[in-house]
Design a protein around this motif. Sequence first.
Motif, PDB file in Angstrom:
ATOM      1  N   THR A  73      39.321  13.350 -24.382  1.00  0.00           N
ATOM      2  CA  THR A  73      38.432  14.387 -23.843  1.00  0.00           C
ATOM      3  C   THR A  73      37.609  13.840 -22.674  1.00  0.00           C
ATOM      4  N   LEU A  74      37.167  12.582 -22.776  1.00  0.00           N
ATOM      5  CA  LEU A  74      36.332  12.023 -21.711  1.00  0.00           C
ATOM      6  C   LEU A  74      37.189  11.241 -20.723  1.00  0.00           C
ATOM      7  N   GLN A  75      36.887  11.416 -19.456  1.00  0.00           N
ATOM      8  CA  GLN A  75      37.645  10.762 -18.396  1.00  0.00           C
ATOM      9  C   GLN A  75      36.691   9.992 -17.485  1.00  0.00           C
ATOM     10  N   SER A  76      37.246   8.998 -16.838  1.00  0.00           N
ATOM     11  CA  SER A  76      36.474   8.274 -15.842  1.00  0.00           C
ATOM     12  C   SER A  76      36.448   9.091 -14.549  1.00  0.00           C
ATOM     13  N   ALA A  77      35.324   9.040 -13.847  1.00  0.00           N
ATOM     14  CA  ALA A  77      35.223   9.784 -12.580  1.00  0.00           C
ATOM     15  C   ALA A  77      36.131   9.194 -11.509  1.00  0.00           C
ATOM     16  N   ASP A 101      26.327   2.759 -17.315  1.00  0.00           N
ATOM     17  CA  ASP A 101      26.094   3.469 -16.055  1.00  0.00           C
ATOM     18  C   ASP A 101      27.365   3.822 -15.306  1.00  0.00           C
ATOM     19  N   ARG A 102      28.452   3.982 -16.033  1.00  0.00           N
ATOM     20  CA  ARG A 102      29.686   4.428 -15.395  1.00  0.00           C
ATOM     21  C   ARG A 102      29.704   5.948 -15.356  1.00  0.00           C
ATOM     22  N   ASP A 103      30.223   6.519 -14.271  1.00  0.00           N
ATOM     23  CA  ASP A 103      30.347   7.970 -14.169  1.00  0.00           C
ATOM     24  C   ASP A 103      31.565   8.428 -14.951  1.00  0.00           C
ATOM     25  N   MET A 104      31.322   9.304 -15.895  1.00  0.00           N
ATOM     26  CA  MET A 104      32.383   9.864 -16.723  1.00  0.00           C
ATOM     27  C   MET A 104      32.307  11.382 -16.596  1.00  0.00           C
ATOM     28  N   LEU A 105      33.261  12.059 -17.187  1.00  0.00           N
ATOM     29  CA  LEU A 105      33.189  13.515 -17.253  1.00  0.00           C
ATOM     30  C   LEU A 105      33.972  13.988 -18.459  1.00  0.00           C
ATOM     31  N   TYR A 106      33.609  15.162 -18.958  1.00  0.00           N
ATOM     32  CA  TYR A 106      34.366  15.798 -20.041  1.00  0.00           C
ATOM     33  C   TYR A 106      35.437  16.626 -19.352  1.00  0.00           C
ATOM     34  N   GLY A 107      36.702  16.259 -19.544  1.00  0.00           N
ATOM     35  CA  GLY A 107      37.803  16.862 -18.792  1.00  0.00           C
ATOM     36  C   GLY A 107      37.868  18.377 -18.884  1.00  0.00           C
ATOM     37  N   PRO A 108      37.818  19.056 -17.734  1.00  0.00           N
ATOM     38  CA  PRO A 108      38.072  20.499 -17.720  1.00  0.00           C
ATOM     39  C   PRO A 108      39.576  20.764 -17.569  1.00  0.00           C
TER      40      PRO A 108
END
Lengths: 446, 446
Positions: A73-77, A101-108
């Motif tokens: 579900t979580l991805q690296s930016a 402090d890494r930029d992540m995102l919840y994959g759309p």
Amino acid sequence: MRLSRYFLPVLKETPSEAQIVSHRLMLRAGMIKQASAGIYSWLPLGFKVLRRIEQIVHEEQQRVGHIPMLMPTLQSADLWKESGRYDAYGPEMLRIRDRQDRDMLYGPTNEELITDIFRSHVGSYKDLPLTLYHIQWKFRDEIRPRFGVMRGREFLMKDGYNFDLTKEDALHAYNRHLVSYLRTYERMGLQAIPMRADSGPIGGDDTHEFLVLAETGESEVFYDSQITDLKFGDREIDHDDHAACAAVLEEFTSRYARTDETHDEALFSQVPEDRRRTARGIEVGQIFYFGTKYSEPMGARVQGPDGKPVPVHMGSHGIGVSRLLGAIIEASHDERGIIWPEGVTPFHAGIVNLKQGDAEADAACEALYAALRGLGLDPLYDDTKGGAGAKFATMDLIGLPWRITVGPRGLKNGVVELTSRRTGESEEMPPEQAVERIAQVYAGIL
Amino acid sequence: MRLSRYFLPVLKETPSEAQIVSHRLMLRAGMIKQASAGIYSWLPLGFKVLRRIEQIVHEEQQRVGHIPMLMPTLQSADLWKESGRYDAYGPEMLRIRDRQDRDMLYGPTNEELITDIFRSHVGSYKDLPLTLYHIQWKFRDEIRPRFGVMRGREFLMKDGYNFDLTKEDALHAYNRHLVSYLRTYERMGLQAIPMRADSGPIGGDDTHEFLVLAETGESEVFYDSQITDLKFGDREIDHDDHAACAAVLEEFTSRYARTDETHDEALFSQVPEDRRRTARGIEVGQIFYFGTKYSEPMGARVQGPDGKPVPVHMGSHGIGVSRLLGAIIEASHDERGIIWPEGVTPFHAGIVNLKQGDAEADAACEALYAALRGLGLDPLYDDTKGGAGAKFATMDLIGLPWRITVGPRGLKNGVVELTSRRTGESEEMPPEQAVERIAQVYAGIL
């Protein structure tokens, strides 16, 4: 399942926050509970339907040779910066910073991640064609989540990705997905009409949305009425046969059918006036061909037959698994509750004991319950001490397609009552015959 | 599945980042690919095993009457503030702020959310006992994720929660979970030993961890060697029978078995010296009874038989679904690769065609493939043009328990070769007999 041992918290009152019927009925039938804005817990009954839908999607994907896997579900930016979508994607993308402090995102959506997997492992045209898919939770941070699971923030989606050497092969993959989707939706009791659509943030020129007609649909749709006569049925299409798949696409998309996003009044006016329809529709899936939009910037190349590296042609293809529950209910309900199509019903039949505690009635219900289970069916036996009216109301609300009612009076004559939720028609018959009738209904479905 | 149409990116080299054998083998066998630190994509082969494990967990949970549902991955911080754990939980909790500036988190566990569901819907002791569970992705922001899926950040877990009127009933639920877990792990080919443990941030006094012995285990364990002789086997235990479940707990926990967290040297020294063992273990599950720790602060009360509201007694019970893949491989591999127990193997058997393109060999393989599939089995047919050595190496690496080797020489004598991955023993026999032998192996398992 015996109701006395189940967790089915049905509500008598209509929850005030629900604006549309599917949301109201899912809350009232104890299928979901809001956990926070646009995020739901799937209570046992809702989870059962979700799993049935998921299972149909898996079966139909694998029938046409698509390979299941699972991305997180979580991805690296980082990957999204490579494709250029990290900045392009709006505030619907939930951005997260982890403890390092890494930029992540919840994959759309997963174009970047799957392209990365492909480029890491595939180097030759000999490994193509390849279509991978998964069914995973996604997140879109909608500013106004509403309509229950129809426009939630955390939602379950099947997304699949094809990798092909040529545009022609990739268009075949597109057509094959269309064929597969038609069958998928029909198994769920839905008519989903492919309509020319807009590609939005996924990109590409070729895209069709699948829409289910319903008054509460979010899109206005315009179509030639002939299109609603089309049925895919149980055709056997060889999924490797380019011409056969193209013919299905042609059959299902040659008549006018568009959403408001792509509607063309001039073209629409060429449809004979008596066949022109406007209505509302719920989007339940979308297919895209976008060529090398991701493979070019991300370097997803294979060695072609001539030894030269070429970027692969790709498409992506989605089915809104959790939203389908809402769509099915919007398309199939009445004033008393949900009416599940047999293909997705949480329980295949309900057994209502009118006099729990009466030895003969209890024994007859137990025998029916065992007989249905022995056939591989999944009945819900209301073995509680409630009154007949409340028991019928619950069965109608949760929408099981078939109900067997058992009471001392009928048993004296050797009969029980079999009732169709859809037609409301009841018929008295010996218990064995009721079991046989239900078995026949599901024989063609399971 | 035909290998030519599958996606099985096996690696020849051992990836340098992998420190333990399960991580190395999962990467080499094309089961997983790291997406970002501690977060993995499950490639098709890995996903298949994950699903088999998930399926066993579902079946065993439902066998003892636990009810499946699904809670979301993201939770609102509000509930965690109610229980007091929002501040108590360390930086392992991934905290998220959404576009409306609401505090959210990626659930590391679900006590708060399930307690909220319970208190919203259950009001009477008559609705108890109740045990709900789900299998959902969790996140723990480990400072040093490592060992592949064994200590990942995004991981799949079964977590179940019991709600009972009295402490005695809740302790029965605890015992019932222990019974169910013993059976669950044995079906996966594992011996998992219940050991007295520390409750950590979940809370409560009664807790057992289930540990699989393996050299690479993260915990040091101390136990009486008699414990490894215990087998649950195919006992039929009535899950409502308090005494029967308590007897199983007694049998499996009365001998000394503890992790370093709770180890008591004085007690251990009472074990006869020749039976004292120290080893390392991998934790694959944990059960907790914590009484009213959540129901009190969150107001999860039911009306008791005397009409007075009482807080319910609860416990929670976890199985590390994704980590089990690592644990099984740590416990079952050799220098050539994985050795899957039959209960979780991704494919039930491999078919190796030694001379792809030879009409007779191809026909024999096709017949075997069809025969196994006709029996409901799921074979992997290596129909590629590779050499025998490479084909055998791949089959050994991915660890299918049975391999049928088909070549022109054997076929002249009417035989194929059946090889056990575990023993390495091969035997020649007619193709029909090989199918029958494989069918027999799985008859007791599927």
